[in-house]
Motif scaffolding. Structure first.
Motif, PDB file in Angstrom:
ATOM      1  N   GLN A  40       0.841  -1.199   0.000  1.00  0.00           N
ATOM      2  CA  GLN A  40       0.000   0.000   0.000  1.00  0.00           C
ATOM      3  C   GLN A  40       0.875   1.248   0.000  1.00  0.00           C
ATOM      4  O   GLN A  40       1.853   1.343   0.749  1.00  0.00           O
ATOM      5  CB  GLN A  40      -0.915   0.023   1.231  1.00  0.00           C
ATOM      6  N   LEU A  41       0.509   2.206  -0.851  1.00  0.00           N
ATOM      7  CA  LEU A  41       1.125   3.525  -0.816  1.00  0.00           C
ATOM      8  C   LEU A  41       0.117   4.489  -0.218  1.00  0.00           C
ATOM      9  O   LEU A  41      -0.990   4.646  -0.740  1.00  0.00           O
ATOM     10  CB  LEU A  41       1.530   3.979  -2.224  1.00  0.00           C
ATOM     11  N   VAL A  42       0.468   5.110   0.899  1.00  0.00           N
ATOM     12  CA  VAL A  42      -0.416   6.033   1.616  1.00  0.00           C
ATOM     13  C   VAL A  42      -0.052   7.452   1.213  1.00  0.00           C
ATOM     14  O   VAL A  42       1.104   7.874   1.343  1.00  0.00           O
ATOM     15  CB  VAL A  42      -0.260   5.860   3.143  1.00  0.00           C
ATOM     16  N   TYR A  43      -1.042   8.207   0.736  1.00  0.00           N
ATOM     17  CA  TYR A  43      -0.746   9.545   0.216  1.00  0.00           C
ATOM     18  C   TYR A  43      -1.949  10.466   0.397  1.00  0.00           C
ATOM     19  O   TYR A  43      -3.101  10.030   0.300  1.00  0.00           O
ATOM     20  CB  TYR A  43      -0.395   9.452  -1.278  1.00  0.00           C
ATOM     21  N   ALA A  44      -1.672  11.743   0.660  1.00  0.00           N
ATOM     22  CA  ALA A  44      -2.714  12.767   0.714  1.00  0.00           C
ATOM     23  C   ALA A  44      -2.488  13.730  -0.434  1.00  0.00           C
ATOM     24  O   ALA A  44      -1.441  14.370  -0.515  1.00  0.00           O
ATOM     25  CB  ALA A  44      -2.687  13.516   2.041  1.00  0.00           C
ATOM     26  N   ILE A  45      -3.458  13.834  -1.344  1.00  0.00           N
ATOM     27  CA  ILE A  45      -3.334  14.763  -2.458  1.00  0.00           C
ATOM     28  C   ILE A  45      -3.398  16.203  -1.949  1.00  0.00           C
ATOM     29  O   ILE A  45      -2.868  17.135  -2.546  1.00  0.00           O
ATOM     30  CB  ILE A  45      -4.425  14.484  -3.509  1.00  0.00           C
ATOM     31  N   SER A  46      -4.048  16.396  -0.785  1.00  0.00           N
ATOM     32  CA  SER A  46      -4.051  17.686  -0.091  1.00  0.00           C
ATOM     33  C   SER A  46      -4.259  17.414   1.395  1.00  0.00           C
ATOM     34  O   SER A  46      -4.822  16.398   1.768  1.00  0.00           O
ATOM     35  CB  SER A  46      -5.149  18.609  -0.631  1.00  0.00           C
ATOM     36  N   PRO A  62       1.622  16.503   1.420  1.00  0.00           N
ATOM     37  CA  PRO A  62       1.531  16.074   0.017  1.00  0.00           C
ATOM     38  C   PRO A  62       2.874  15.980  -0.702  1.00  0.00           C
ATOM     39  O   PRO A  62       2.906  15.599  -1.872  1.00  0.00           O
ATOM     40  CB  PRO A  62       0.642  17.157  -0.616  1.00  0.00           C
ATOM     41  N   GLU A  63       3.964  16.323  -0.022  1.00  0.00           N
ATOM     42  CA  GLU A  63       5.294  16.152  -0.618  1.00  0.00           C
ATOM     43  C   GLU A  63       5.886  14.783  -0.308  1.00  0.00           C
ATOM     44  O   GLU A  63       6.986  14.463  -0.756  1.00  0.00           O
ATOM     45  CB  GLU A  63       6.260  17.233  -0.102  1.00  0.00           C
ATOM     46  N   GLN A  64       5.170  13.949   0.479  1.00  0.00           N
ATOM     47  CA  GLN A  64       5.671  12.618   0.836  1.00  0.00           C
ATOM     48  C   GLN A  64       4.550  11.588   0.742  1.00  0.00           C
ATOM     49  O   GLN A  64       3.371  11.921   0.843  1.00  0.00           O
ATOM     50  CB  GLN A  64       6.223  12.601   2.271  1.00  0.00           C
ATOM     51  N   ALA A  65       4.957  10.340   0.560  1.00  0.00           N
ATOM     52  CA  ALA A  65       4.026   9.203   0.604  1.00  0.00           C
ATOM     53  C   ALA A  65       4.703   8.084   1.383  1.00  0.00           C
ATOM     54  O   ALA A  65       5.934   7.967   1.380  1.00  0.00           O
ATOM     55  CB  ALA A  65       3.661   8.731  -0.798  1.00  0.00           C
ATOM     56  N   VAL A  66       3.910   7.268   2.060  1.00  0.00           N
ATOM     57  CA  VAL A  66       4.448   6.161   2.851  1.00  0.00           C
ATOM     58  C   VAL A  66       4.193   4.847   2.127  1.00  0.00           C
ATOM     59  O   VAL A  66       3.054   4.553   1.734  1.00  0.00           O
ATOM     60  CB  VAL A  66       3.813   6.116   4.257  1.00  0.00           C
ATOM     61  N   TRP A  67       5.252   4.061   1.959  1.00  0.00           N
ATOM     62  CA  TRP A  67       5.138   2.729   1.385  1.00  0.00           C
ATOM     63  C   TRP A  67       5.020   1.710   2.515  1.00  0.00           C
ATOM     64  O   TRP A  67       5.855   1.681   3.422  1.00  0.00           O
ATOM     65  CB  TRP A  67       6.344   2.402   0.513  1.00  0.00           C
TER      66      TRP A  67
END
Length: 261
Positions: A40-46, A62-67
């Motif tokens: 899963q890649l966890v990400y907030a577009i905003s 929004p400059e980072q995502a968690v794998w």
């Protein structure tokens, strides 16, 4: 004010090879601890997300995502609210990604690809476009280098309350002594517990938190002067000096480079 639990879908199908879930996460709401049989890649577009795994919690913008590899127990929420994007990725296509949780930088191209993937309906795609978008997202992740740009977050209630207050108001002037009194402990005990749980001093955490908030505010269109005031700096020049010292570039130069990625 307490946190509200969000029910995760119980009968979600396995991704083939990727499924994107889009959801608005309201302030102080979270998905309780759970795991998946796929990555899963966890990400907030905003907005901003709080991600917790065993023994570690942190906040990403929004400059980072968690794998998160398959089988990792995690919880995801938002202190102030976020537009959440969850990319579920089949195990057979993630062999080049880390076997441990990692934080990745998200530039303009990857952000655009995630937004595009969330808008696609694979059953309506008869030309393979969705598969090509998925391949490009995976290529971006394989080419990226994990970073340590997240904001570590405590798991214990007293320290979490402290960090929530400072994150909501970075200009809060209270010292470690003031916070110790508010939390019913000495400043020495507070400092020791904070460093043991977070891995850095309260002073260092506040400095990182302010930089983190600066990127969030500037990325949202706020100007340098307003950002400096919101973060509690005495002047824009003091903020610019602190930002340049930590990031190696002025706020305007840094954000211009981020946009061009």
């Amino acid at each position: 004010m307490g946190w509200q639990s969000i029910e995760a879908p119980a009968d979600a199908p396995s991704p083939e090879p990727m499924t994107v879930r889009a959801q608005a996460v309201t302030a102080r709401s979270y998905f309780p601890e759970h795991s998946h049989d796929w990555g899963q890649l966890v990400y907030a577009i905003s907005g901003v997300l709080a991600v917790g795994i065993t023994g570690q919690s942190f906040v990403i913008s929004p400059e980072q995502a968690v794998w998160l590899p398959a089988g990792i127990t995690h919880r995801v929420g938002s202190l102030l609210g976020a537009q959440f994007r969850s990319l579920w990725i089949a195990n057979e296509v993630v062999s080049a990604l880390p076997e441990e949780p990692a934080v990745y930088p998200v530039g303009a191209l990857l952000k655009a690809l995630i937004a595009e993937a969330a808008n696609l309906h694979r059953e309506e795609d008869d030309h393979g476009y969705a598969d090509r978008v998925t391949t490009m997202i995976l290529d971006q992740l394989r080419r990226a280098t994990p970073i340590s740009a997240e904001l570590p977050w405590p798991r214990s209630e007293p320290l979490a309350r402290l960090c929530e207050a400072l994150y909501a108001d970075p200009a809060d002037p209270r010292s470690a002594e003031d916070w110790g009194r508010d939390l019913g402990m000495s400043s020495r005990t507070l400092s020791r517990r904070f460093e043991a749980e977070i891995g850095m001093s309260l002073r260092s955490w506040r400095r990182r938190m302010r930089l983190f908030k600066a990127i969030e505010l500037l990325g949202g269109g706020e100007d340098v002067t307003r950002t400096a005031m919101d973060l509690g700096y005495g002047s824009p020049s003091a903020f610019i000096f602190a930002f340049r010292t930590e990031m190696g570039a002025s706020p305007r130069s840094y954000m211009r480079e981020e946009i061009q990625i």
